[in-house]
Design a protein around this motif. Structure first.
Motif, PDB file in Angstrom:
ATOM      1  N   GLU A 162     -18.117  20.421   4.736  1.00  0.00           N
ATOM      2  CA  GLU A 162     -16.811  19.834   5.041  1.00  0.00           C
ATOM      3  C   GLU A 162     -16.947  18.675   6.019  1.00  0.00           C
ATOM      4  OE1 GLU A 162     -17.424  23.071   8.162  1.00  0.00           O
ATOM      5  OE2 GLU A 162     -18.058  22.612   6.113  1.00  0.00           O
ATOM      6  N   ASP A 163     -15.980  17.756   5.984  1.00  0.00           N
ATOM      7  CA  ASP A 163     -16.016  16.586   6.857  1.00  0.00           C
ATOM      8  C   ASP A 163     -16.088  16.966   8.329  1.00  0.00           C
ATOM      9  OD1 ASP A 163     -15.918  14.903   4.707  1.00  0.00           O
ATOM     10  OD2 ASP A 163     -13.876  14.188   5.040  1.00  0.00           O
ATOM     11  N   ARG A 202     -21.363   9.972   3.208  1.00  0.00           N
ATOM     12  CA  ARG A 202     -20.200  10.544   3.880  1.00  0.00           C
ATOM     13  C   ARG A 202     -20.528  10.869   5.332  1.00  0.00           C
ATOM     14  NH1 ARG A 202     -17.960  15.854   3.503  1.00  0.00           N
ATOM     15  NH2 ARG A 202     -19.338  16.348   1.758  1.00  0.00           N
ATOM     16  N   LEU A 240     -19.059   9.272   8.981  1.00  0.00           N
ATOM     17  CA  LEU A 240     -18.365  10.110   9.964  1.00  0.00           C
ATOM     18  C   LEU A 240     -19.121  10.202  11.281  1.00  0.00           C
ATOM     19  CD1 LEU A 240     -17.260  12.936   7.499  1.00  0.00           C
ATOM     20  CD2 LEU A 240     -15.746  11.311   8.679  1.00  0.00           C
TER      21      LEU A 240
END
Length: 296
Positions: free
Chosen positions: A121-122, A148, A152
């Motif tokens: 998950e982010d 991703r 982040l």
């Protein structure tokens, strides 16, 4: 900080033999063991045994080999909340080890091919985490997760093993690329540069470390080139030494060591792993690595 590993988990079937078999040859072995393995799981265990807080994301099957594949991670306290059981055989490796400690390995990926970047998950990919990856899960999922995670703010370390074909755009998102000399030669041949850490860093823009077994390791960073000597030990089995190096390197960076110090610690731990049989079971705890470092 903490370490999140996205990668493979295997059951290793290990045969000790007097000599590695040649093509078409059958060799009668001296012994047989079943042990946990897979580059992702191995590196997670190495980092956890060195004192890091580690989580693992990957896949195993719903079969009897799953417990073997995950046993060392459970024993080391790795967070397995992102591990999925899927309708596929657990990944499995057949490993022959000769009397000189050299090995020959064949791998059936099985459930590892079901691993997906979406399992992470982010919220887990923040600037306080090191994301550690390898190439025994689908390359497209590795690339997706790198992009991703980098976006982040996570620090991404990729061990390009085995040396799969990953887009250069994904490699350029890394903080650190780790290869052995064979993997460096494969990547360098693909992109048309010399198989050195310096040449690869000039092309990719990320830091690059190349391990060379008993010849030590070199790293190229914005500050220049670093070299770390290997620790001389009596070799029993080299299986898992590279994974030990990567996991302990990540653990050292996680606790704030500079890259040269983290590489020296990784070299000590990898040397210790060569004095024992197996991959994950051979990996030292922090106190053992500290003891070796204090003598050299």
């Amino acid at each position: 900080m903490s370490i999140l590993v996205f990668g493979s988990a295997n059951a290793d079937l290990i045969f000790t033999v007097p000599a590695l078999p040649a093509p078409g040859e059958t060799v009668l072995g001296d012994g047989f063991q079943q042990m946990p393995g897979g580059k992702g799981a191995n590196q997670a265990v190495a980092a956890a045994r060195d004192g890091a807080s580690v989580a693992f994301a990957g896949c195993v099957g719903e079969d009897g080999l799953a417990g073997i594949a995950t046993g060392a991670m459970r024993d080391a306290g790795v967070d397995l909340s992102r591990l999925l059981a899927v309708d596929a055989p657990t990944g499995c490796a057949s490993i022959c080890v000769d009397r000189a400690g050299q090995n020959q390995i064949a791998v059936a990926p099985g459930a590892n091919l079901a691993a997906r970047a979406a399992q992470v998950e982010d919220a887990a990919l923040h600037p306080g985490v090191i994301l550690l990856l390898q190439m025994e899960v689908p390359a497209e999922e590795v690339a997706l997760l790198i992009r991703r995670a980098a976006g982040l703010g996570a620090r991404c370390i990729l061990n390009l093993a085995p040396p799969g074909d990953l887009p250069l755009a994904a490699l350029r998102e890394l903080c650190l690329l780790v290869l052995n000399q064979h993997e460096a030669a494969v990547l360098a041949g693909r992109v048309g540069v010399e198989p050195t850490a310096t040449a690869l860093r000039a092309l990719l823009g990320c830091d690059v470390a190349v391990t060379r077994g008993v010849e030590g390791a070199e790293a190229a960073t914005a500050s220049g080139t670093e070299f770390t000597r290997a620790f001389r030990v009596d070799i029993m089995d080299t299986t898992g030494a590279g994974d030990t190096w990567c996991g302990v390197l990540a653990a050292g960076l996680d606790r704030g060591l500079a890259l040269p110090e983290a590489m020296r610690r990784a070299a000590a731990a990898a040397a210790l792993s060569c004095t024992r049989h197996g991959a994950a079971p051979s990996m030292p705890v922090a106190a053992e690595t500290n003891a070796l470092l204090s003598t050299r």
